[in-house]
Design an enzyme around this catalytic site. Structure first.
Site, PDB file in Angstrom:
ATOM      1  CB  CYS A  59      -0.910  -0.013   1.224  1.00  0.00           C
ATOM      2  SG  CYS A  59      -1.851   1.503   1.455  1.00  0.00           S
ATOM      3  N   GLY A  60       0.683   2.098  -0.999  1.00  0.00           N
ATOM      4  CA  GLY A  60       1.447   3.340  -1.096  1.00  0.00           C
ATOM      5  C   GLY A  60       1.194   4.281   0.070  1.00  0.00           C
ATOM      6  CG  HIS A  61      -2.645   5.898   0.788  1.00  0.00           C
ATOM      7  ND1 HIS A  61      -3.227   5.160  -0.215  1.00  0.00           N
ATOM      8  CD2 HIS A  61      -2.898   7.199   0.500  1.00  0.00           C
ATOM      9  CE1 HIS A  61      -3.816   5.981  -1.063  1.00  0.00           C
ATOM     10  NE2 HIS A  61      -3.628   7.219  -0.663  1.00  0.00           N
ATOM     11  CB  CYS A  62       0.797   1.368   4.378  1.00  0.00           C
ATOM     12  SG  CYS A  62      -0.911   0.874   4.679  1.00  0.00           S
TER      13      CYS A  62
END
Length: 84
Positions: free
Chosen positions: A70-73
């Site tokens: 996950c890019g946000h993570c």
């Protein structure tokens, strides 16, 4: 056998294997089970150290469940480092 019950049991057995393997993986970029830098208290958690590092630890812990894909993570990892 090629009946429905056997098919379901085989699928469930494979799911258990995959989940068990993933539970014991460290999250890339999260310290891999050890401290990420000398000033950081961020620790990579997995199935083998969660009890010791979180549940049996007398200190207050904040846990972030991070998906390594996950890019946000991934973008939040430096923020967790700062907060530690």
């Amino acid at each position: 056998q090629r009946d429905l019950q056997s098919l379901i049991q085989t699928a469930l057995d494979n799911v258990v294997k995959v989940v068990s393997a993933r539970v014991n993986e460290s999250i890339p970029g999260s310290g891999g089970g050890s401290q990420s830098s000398k000033d950081s208290k961020v620790v990579g958690l997995n199935g083998s150290n969660f009890q010791e590092k979180v549940l049996n630890n007398p200190e207050v812990s904040m846990v972030a469940f991070i998906a390594p894909w996950c890019g946000h993570c991934k973008a939040l990892l430096p923020e967790w480092e700062k907060a530690s």
